[in-house]
Write a protein that holds these residues in place. Structure first.
Motif, PDB file in Angstrom:
ATOM      1  N   ASP A  21       0.891  -1.292  -0.048  1.00 25.24           N
ATOM      2  CA  ASP A  21       0.028   0.105   0.019  1.00 25.24           C
ATOM      3  C   ASP A  21       0.945   1.362  -0.061  1.00 25.24           C
ATOM      4  O   ASP A  21       1.369   1.431   1.163  1.00 25.24           O
ATOM      5  CB  ASP A  21      -0.915  -0.080   1.238  1.00 25.24           C
ATOM      6  N   ALA A  22       0.890   1.813  -0.989  1.00 22.64           N
ATOM      7  CA  ALA A  22       2.003   2.966  -1.237  1.00 22.64           C
ATOM      8  C   ALA A  22       1.856   3.497  -2.561  1.00 22.64           C
ATOM      9  O   ALA A  22       1.188   2.877  -3.487  1.00 22.64           O
ATOM     10  CB  ALA A  22       3.727   2.247  -1.223  1.00 22.64           C
ATOM     11  N   ASP A  23       2.335   4.766  -2.728  1.00 26.78           N
ATOM     12  CA  ASP A  23       2.470   5.347  -4.021  1.00 26.78           C
ATOM     13  C   ASP A  23       3.745   4.991  -4.590  1.00 26.78           C
ATOM     14  O   ASP A  23       4.588   4.253  -4.228  1.00 26.78           O
ATOM     15  CB  ASP A  23       2.384   7.062  -3.966  1.00 26.78           C
ATOM     16  N   PRO A  38       0.853   8.955  -8.432  1.00 28.16           N
ATOM     17  CA  PRO A  38       1.082   9.816  -7.446  1.00 28.16           C
ATOM     18  C   PRO A  38       0.544   9.513  -5.829  1.00 28.16           C
ATOM     19  O   PRO A  38       1.015   9.987  -4.812  1.00 28.16           O
ATOM     20  CB  PRO A  38       0.715  11.325  -7.703  1.00 28.16           C
ATOM     21  N   PRO A  40      -1.579   6.752  -3.041  1.00 25.93           N
ATOM     22  CA  PRO A  40      -1.313   5.431  -2.663  1.00 25.93           C
ATOM     23  C   PRO A  40      -2.155   4.384  -3.200  1.00 25.93           C
ATOM     24  O   PRO A  40      -3.333   4.821  -3.447  1.00 25.93           O
ATOM     25  CB  PRO A  40      -1.303   5.208  -0.990  1.00 25.93           C
ATOM     26  N   LEU A  57     -10.177   7.333 -10.590  1.00 23.60           N
ATOM     27  CA  LEU A  57      -9.474   8.372 -11.497  1.00 23.60           C
ATOM     28  C   LEU A  57      -8.293   7.674 -12.135  1.00 23.60           C
ATOM     29  O   LEU A  57      -8.050   8.048 -13.363  1.00 23.60           O
ATOM     30  CB  LEU A  57      -9.025   9.274 -10.748  1.00 23.60           C
ATOM     31  N   PHE A 114       4.923  -0.858   5.936  1.00 20.15           N
ATOM     32  CA  PHE A 114       3.504  -0.794   5.404  1.00 20.15           C
ATOM     33  C   PHE A 114       2.407   0.129   6.244  1.00 20.15           C
ATOM     34  O   PHE A 114       2.754  -0.007   7.655  1.00 20.15           O
ATOM     35  CB  PHE A 114       2.922  -2.516   5.357  1.00 20.15           C
ATOM     36  N   PRO A 115       1.634   0.860   5.816  1.00 22.72           N
ATOM     37  CA  PRO A 115       0.729   1.678   6.781  1.00 22.72           C
ATOM     38  C   PRO A 115       0.055   0.811   7.921  1.00 22.72           C
ATOM     39  O   PRO A 115      -0.862   0.125   7.573  1.00 22.72           O
ATOM     40  CB  PRO A 115      -0.316   2.295   5.738  1.00 22.72           C
ATOM     41  N   SER A 117      -2.594   1.667   9.820  1.00 25.09           N
ATOM     42  CA  SER A 117      -4.228   1.749   9.477  1.00 25.09           C
ATOM     43  C   SER A 117      -4.753   0.495   8.676  1.00 25.09           C
ATOM     44  O   SER A 117      -5.734   0.103   9.091  1.00 25.09           O
ATOM     45  CB  SER A 117      -4.546   3.210   9.053  1.00 25.09           C
TER      46      SER A 117
ATOM     47  N   ASP B 112      -2.186   7.427  10.545  1.00 21.84           N
ATOM     48  CA  ASP B 112      -2.762   6.428   9.746  1.00 21.84           C
ATOM     49  C   ASP B 112      -1.737   5.402   8.934  1.00 21.84           C
ATOM     50  O   ASP B 112      -1.796   4.374   8.783  1.00 21.84           O
ATOM     51  CB  ASP B 112      -4.057   6.657   8.857  1.00 21.84           C
ATOM     52  N   ARG B 113      -0.636   6.355   8.358  1.00 18.65           N
ATOM     53  CA  ARG B 113       0.225   5.570   7.498  1.00 18.65           C
ATOM     54  C   ARG B 113       1.733   5.322   8.343  1.00 18.65           C
ATOM     55  O   ARG B 113       2.567   5.033   7.664  1.00 18.65           O
ATOM     56  CB  ARG B 113       0.653   6.389   6.368  1.00 18.65           C
ATOM     57  N   PHE B 114       1.774   5.257   9.760  1.00 20.91           N
ATOM     58  CA  PHE B 114       2.545   5.106  10.361  1.00 20.91           C
ATOM     59  C   PHE B 114       3.108   3.602  10.144  1.00 20.91           C
ATOM     60  O   PHE B 114       2.540   2.551   9.891  1.00 20.91           O
ATOM     61  CB  PHE B 114       2.363   4.896  11.892  1.00 20.91           C
TER      62      PHE B 114
END
Lengths: 390, 390
Positions: A21-23, A38, A40, A57, A114-115, A117, B112-114
């Motif tokens: 989970d990242a950009d 751009p 995540p 989008l 990794f985030p 949340s 949240d992205r910690f």
């Protein structure tokens, strides 16, 4: 995309998939998804295929540009109902969980950053989420495919053009009575040289977060990017590490220049550093270790009576960093050429960059970027090593 | 640094501190720590003070440059012993835990992205780590201090210089027999105009990840950055959002230009969009809501019979985005000017950017950046709105 090593890793640990989970500034995300976005998004890899979950989008672009076999968006998972029933945070968690279910995945490995949340949300929905402490993707990324080598080779060509522009600027400088460099009637500063480098790279479609142009005592601190007027007779370290804005791949090269007359010590240090570079390069081949290459550079310095981190871990002068690092989508990646550096493999791209530092003398560093081969290495760097600019 | 709202939030939720693990490209990290570092570090905020845990390499710089009352490094926590006893991953977790203990902290809120690895490691060491789902720092960051407003004002001046350079390039273009724009004998492309913008900003110490220079049908997709030759008589959207490399703050502005003769529809759309912009600006004041401002822009378009997301959530033409967003260390931050936008507060910096889009017509957008005040707003934008370039 063949990722046998990742398949094996998942099977060995009895984990269903690998989730990011990242950009796409995140190298693992860019590598696995092949998608440049751009914001995540989720990428789920299983031995059966690759799926991404992107915003509406980005959907059509992800279909055409990403490496994914399956492209999903939140509206595929009843987003509107989940939003009204659970609110935005839990709706996102439930959408993510439904996406994983679609991929046939209960348990996932994730990268260490990794985030939280997303991880805690998936855990609430019954998934097992564990950090892949082996960082298997890092090792996979270290060995480059042919197209990746081409991208880095192209970046290195642009790097050399920028270095030549910087060197020309130094060569055109005049020396005033205080031995300060000036150009077109103004003091020649680190900032001015950096601007020349950045503008040259920009023209070729490359960007950079920063560049090092550091002279005198500044050059003795490998983390100082350099600022203010440059002096004649001092060693000036120029270290450029541009990133191709389209492919995401980096190059990396350092040269040390001197306008005027280098001191005897700087000249000696330069000759030693060239020897350390050649010794380190000579130690590179598939099957050698990063530690071997580092040792080869250290020995040249140690034989000359200069301190290294091997002989004195607390030294603040001498050779005070490792010999090099992998380069790819990240500017610093695997493998590492230090005391703990493991076995090198053919196809890895690494820098080799010995140097010497002392605030009373200045700093000297020479850095090439090379590909490890079975028989040795191929040097991707095509730039002279001369120290004196004229 | 006064953070009463954060203190209250921690007390309300019975949490001891707020913890960030990120490099300073993360806006929360930059804001709270005041420290610009390329690698991730820990920042722990409690009502009693601010502490950072940085690498040995960054220690002395953190002491002088960060906002922290206390600066710690791993060697302060018996790093060598922990490394040999537990290996690198658990050693890091134990060092982080000792750092929190030093701050007098058992439980922490995190963004949240910690990073998951840090969170799970602290949990193993007995800490309570929870995501701050209210994202209180986002709300705190939305209201700018005087020095932040100065930084954004300065960035907007640089933005206007870059926009003027782009407009001059369009003005200098000639129109060939196919109504294509050319400059110095070569087709004038989006890429060439973007280069002009980037080079101008670079000169002033500003960077940008990307810029939008999109003409014709490309301009009808708000996410298309634009590429290839530009045509006369078409609307060309230029949207520039630079970041000051030193302060980290952004500006944001859009203008729409036309070289030659705009169609009747484009001229109508431009006039409507100016009216929508003025209507939205007129609705801005402390106490009004982001939804009110968005409604004011939508009404102008809806009264003219054009679709908006309010009248048709699935429309792909008309006004197909929100009216604006907060700008600061992040280019998109709170508050949001959309149907769910909450109450505006004095000191918030927002864009106001209505626009119209249709692949058969093109795209038109005008964007100013403003500060919300008690009585209305102060417009930080000083750039003409003329559409026709000559």
């Amino acid at each position: 995309m063949e990722l046998t090593a990742l398949d094996d890793h998942l099977v060995d640990h009895d984990v269903d998939g690998y989730l990011i989970d990242a950009d796409s500034t995140d190298p693992n995300q860019r590598y696995l998804s092949g998608f440049d976005a751009p914001d995540p998004f989720l990428t789920c890899y299983t031995p059966d295929g690759l799926a991404v979950l992107v915003s509406g989008l980005e959907y059509s672009r992800a279909v055409t540009e990403s490496r994914a076999d399956t492209v999903k968006r939140p509206t595929d998972y009843d987003r509107r109902r989940l939003l009204s029933e659970y609110g935005p945070t839990e709706a996102t968690h439930r959408i993510n969980s439904a996406f994983l279910a679609d991929c046939g995945v209960d348990s996932v490995f994730v990268p260490d950053r990794f985030p939280l949340s997303t991880a805690d949300g998936l855990r609430e929905q019954g998934h097992t989420v564990s950090v892949d402490t082996d960082d298997v993707l890092m090792d996979i990324r270290a060995v480059k495919h042919a197209d990746e080598i081409d991208h880095i080779r192209a970046a290195q060509r642009a790097n050399e053009t920028a270095m030549a522009a910087a060197e020309s600027l130094l060569a055109a400088a005049s020396i005033d009575n205080d031995r300060r460099l000036s150009h077109e009637g103004k003091p020649l500063t680190s900032e001015r040289v950096k601007h020349e480098i950045e503008a040259t790279l920009l023209e070729d479609g490359y960007g950079l977060d920063s560049t090092i142009v550091a002279g005198g005592a500044q050059a003795a601190d490998p983390h100082d990017r350099g600022s203010g007027p440059l002096q004649a007779d001092e060693a000036i370290i120029i270290d450029i590490f541009p990133q191709d804005k389209t492919t995401g791949y980096h190059a990396d090269m350092t040269r040390t220049f001197c306008v005027g007359e280098p001191s005897e010590t700087i000249s000696e240090w330069y000759a030693l550093t060239e020897r350390a570079l050649d010794a380190a390069l000579g130690a590179v081949e598939a099957g050698a270790s990063g530690a071997d290459v580092h040792a080869a550079a250290c020995e040249v310095y140690e034989d000359a009576g200069l301190p290294t981190f091997r002989t004195d871990p607390s030294t603040e002068t001498g050779f005070i960093h490792t010999t090099g690092h992998g380069v790819g989508l990240a500017i610093h990646e695997q493998p590492r050429l230090g005391t703990e550096g493991g076995e090198l493999e053919a196809g890895q791209i690494i820098t080799v960059e010995p140097g010497l530092y002392d605030p009373d003398v200045g700093g000297v560093r020479i850095e090439d970027i090379i590909v490890v081969t079975e028989a040795g290495y191929e040097n991707l760097t095509d730039y002279p090593r001369d120290v004196v600019v004229d």
